[in-house]
Design a protein around this motif. Structure first.
Motif, mmCIF file in Angstrom:
data_model
loop_
_atom_site.group_PDB
_atom_site.id
_atom_site.type_symbol
_atom_site.label_atom_id
_atom_site.label_comp_id
_atom_site.label_asym_id
_atom_site.label_seq_id
_atom_site.Cartn_x
_atom_site.Cartn_y
_atom_site.Cartn_z
ATOM 1 N N TRP A 44 -87.085 -31.691 36.577
ATOM 2 C CA TRP A 44 -87.149 -32.547 35.386
ATOM 3 C C TRP A 44 -88.592 -32.770 34.982
ATOM 4 N N ILE A 47 -88.943 -38.148 36.138
ATOM 5 C CA ILE A 47 -87.879 -39.003 36.673
ATOM 6 C C ILE A 47 -88.520 -40.334 37.030
ATOM 7 N N LEU A 60 -84.031 -40.024 33.425
ATOM 8 C CA LEU A 60 -84.273 -38.578 33.486
ATOM 9 C C LEU A 60 -84.826 -38.148 32.131
ATOM 10 N N GLU A 62 -86.378 -35.125 29.651
ATOM 11 C CA GLU A 62 -86.621 -33.728 29.276
ATOM 12 C C GLU A 62 -87.492 -33.779 28.025
ATOM 13 N N ARG A 124 -78.534 -30.491 32.535
ATOM 14 C CA ARG A 124 -79.060 -31.861 32.412
ATOM 15 C C ARG A 124 -77.897 -32.865 32.296
#
Length: 195
Positions: A44, A47, A60, A62, A124
């Motif tokens: 990732w 986090i 999380l 992205e 994801r």
């Protein structure tokens, strides 16, 4: 707990001793869940821990800075000489994504995650879903950086980011699941300008 970049979920859980905070993680291993035959698990961009509805949650992130990062491609095909372990891992990943898809569709129609298209988005969603199945509140964020002149295919503006993000998730994640604060698994899209 520390914010960690380019990290896997299990590594983050172990490093930050999160099994004390989330006892449901005690006997669970995300690496074995995803790739039981010593394969890789996704990493990732970031986090961290956050609060969701007054409870500890895992964040999380992205991050995307240019349009080609919105790959619609599926998981890389196995080589002809792939090991039995690699084949078993791929089958396992297909099963985990399918399990997440069926479960998510039972509460929000329109999920179509898979290994054959938009694999990164699919994995994801599957990981965020699994955390939530283990009673861990989770916030999944797709963060677009706009106006990064380093890239020729940058996201010119917040509007362009939103348009490209919506196109990226089309047919994979229901649009009405995004930016809704209705459960202990929320999926947020947002953007920040590069100054």
């Amino acid at each position: 707990a520390m914010d960690v970049s380019e990290c896997g979920i299990q590594s983050f859980i172990n490093t930050n001793k999160l099994k004390e905070r989330f006892p449901t993680l005690t006997d669970f291993d995300f690496n074995k869940w995803w790739s039981p035959h010593s394969g890789k698990t996704p990493t990732w961009d970031m986090i961290s821990l956050c609060q969701l509805h007054g409870k500890d949650a895992i964040l999380l992130v992205e991050a995307k800075a240019h349009q080609t990062e919105f790959a619609k491609s599926g998981k890389t095909k196995l080589k002809l000489d792939a090991t039995e372990d690699a084949k078993k891992n791929l089958k396992n990943i297909e099963d985990k994504i399918e399990e997440a898809c069926v479960s998510l569709n039972s509460t929000s129609k329109g999920f179509n995650i898979s290994t054959t298209k938009t694999y990164q988005l699919s994995n994801r969603i599957a990981f965020a879903w699994k955390l939530n199945q283990l009673e861990v509140p989770v916030v999944l964020v797709y963060l677009g950086f706009t106006g990064d002149s380093y890239f020729t295919d940058k996201f010119e503006s917040k509007l362009i980011w939103e348009e490209k993000f919506t196109k990226y998730i089309d047919g994979v994640v229901p649009v009405d699941f995004i930016n809704k604060n209705k459960s202990d698994f929320i999926f947020i899209q947002s953007s920040l300008p590069i100054k």
